[in-house]
Design a protein around this motif. Structure first.
Motif, PDB file in Angstrom:
ATOM      1  N   ASP A   1       0.866  -1.055   0.091  1.00 42.45           N
ATOM      2  CA  ASP A   1       0.205  -0.113   0.265  1.00 42.45           C
ATOM      3  C   ASP A   1       0.988   1.089  -0.105  1.00 42.45           C
ATOM      4  OD1 ASP A   1      -1.553   2.052   0.386  1.00 42.45           O
ATOM      5  OD2 ASP A   1      -3.111   0.792   2.573  1.00 42.45           O
TER       6      ASP A   1
ATOM      7  N   GLU B   1       0.908   4.638  -0.885  1.00 40.60           N
ATOM      8  CA  GLU B   1      -0.212   5.323  -0.130  1.00 40.60           C
ATOM      9  C   GLU B   1       0.183   5.928   1.729  1.00 40.60           C
ATOM     10  OE1 GLU B   1      -1.751   7.922  -1.650  1.00 40.60           O
ATOM     11  OE2 GLU B   1      -1.574   7.411  -3.878  1.00 40.60           O
ATOM     12  N   ARG B   2      -0.132   4.831   2.224  1.00 46.97           N
ATOM     13  CA  ARG B   2       0.238   4.142   2.708  1.00 46.97           C
ATOM     14  C   ARG B   2       1.355   4.492   4.174  1.00 46.97           C
ATOM     15  NH1 ARG B   2      -2.966   4.724   7.743  1.00 46.97           N
ATOM     16  NH2 ARG B   2      -0.740   5.517   8.209  1.00 46.97           N
TER      17      ARG B   2
ATOM     18  N   ASP C   1       2.702   7.108   6.274  1.00 46.60           N
ATOM     19  CA  ASP C   1       4.190   6.647   6.784  1.00 46.60           C
ATOM     20  C   ASP C   1       4.978   7.808   7.545  1.00 46.60           C
ATOM     21  OD1 ASP C   1       1.945   4.894   8.573  1.00 46.60           O
ATOM     22  OD2 ASP C   1       2.910   2.997   7.713  1.00 46.60           O
TER      23      ASP C   1
END
Ligand code: F6R
Length: 255
Positions: free
Chosen positions: A104, A106-107, A111
């Motif tokens: 992911d 985007e995650r 982060d």
């Protein structure tokens, strides 16, 4: 803004490395923002010649391609490992690159912003500029307050970076890039530019309007920017405009 104009690309590295060495001497665990591409290579080479202990220095890369296999020699994780971490004897555990192979992305990007904040922010962010005015991989049209995110590379950028790959089609189409808002939170921005092919865009960025169409123009709004340019790249900078130009080694002043 201070602008150092020096004769050669190699001299841009010496001047910028001197600035970084001074920062690291006064703050041994300084957090550096690490640019890749060709422009900062003379910095890392020159910094390696300084006798300064860099074992506590922390680093965050500016960006990373999405979708290259782990260990690909042109992934920025590998470039940073070769050109920065190993050359400067940094502790690999203290150097972070966006995870371009995350399930992911985007995650992973969100982060990354959180990790920079948790480290206390970036003390000095090293930057280059793209021919289209991009800063990190914030392509024209990027929001001036954007955060670290997944971005689609323009054809102009992919063409420019094709020199590092065996075929232009091998250049990834997407990346994770620190956002312009993220970059603007660094306490000191250190832009290094060389070559006549960057003269027009450097002048547009520093002397033109602040606009998302030229993402690097956001530098005009930062309180602490140092530009180190060779004479060719500085050749179209307007005289005046409130900038402080510094002559180095007989180079032309911008004044
Ligand atoms: C690299 C990066 C890019 C480059 C820019 C200039 O981490 O974020 O913005 O700084 O594309 O690249 P060079 O220096 O190769 O001309």
């Amino acid at each position: 803004m201070e602008i150092f104009v020096v004769p050669t690309a190699s001299a841009t590295g010496s001047v910028a490395a001197g600035i970084l060495a001074a920062v690291i001497r006064s703050k041994p665990d300084a957090v550096l923002g690490l640019a890749t591409g060709g422009s900062p290579l003379p910095i890392y080479r020159a910094l390696a010649d300084h006798t300064v202990d860099m074992s506590a220095v922390r680093g965050f890369a500016l960006d990373e391609y999405v979708g290259l296999p782990a260990g690909h020699p042109e992934s920025y994780a590998e470039v940073v490992r070769r050109e920065v971490t190993e050359r400067l004897h940094l502790d690999p555990a203290k150097v972070t690159v966006p995870d371009g192979s995350a399930a992911d992305p985007e995650r992973a990007a969100a982060d990354y912003d959180a990790a920079i904040a948790a480290a206390g922010g970036i003390d000095v962010q090293i930057l280059g500029i793209g021919h289209n005015g991009h800063l990190a991989f914030n392509e024209p049209g990027s929001a001036l307050d954007s955060r670290t995110r997944v971005e689609v590379l323009t054809e102009r950028t992919r063409e420019a970076n094709a020199r590092y790959f065996s075929a232009p089609s091998d250049v990834p189409a997407r990346c994770i890039t620190q956002g312009l808002g993220t970059i603007m939170e660094a306490r000191h921005l250190l832009l290094v530019v060389n070559g006549a092919d960057k003269a027009g865009i450097l002048a547009a960025a520093l002397n033109g309007p602040v606009t998302a169409e030229c993402p690097a123009s956001i530098l005009q709004r930062h309180p602490h920017v140092t530009v180190v340019a060779d004479e060719a790249a500085a050749s179209q900078l307007a005289p005046g405009s409130g900038q402080v130009a510094v002559r180095v080694a007989g180079a032309a002043a911008v004044a």
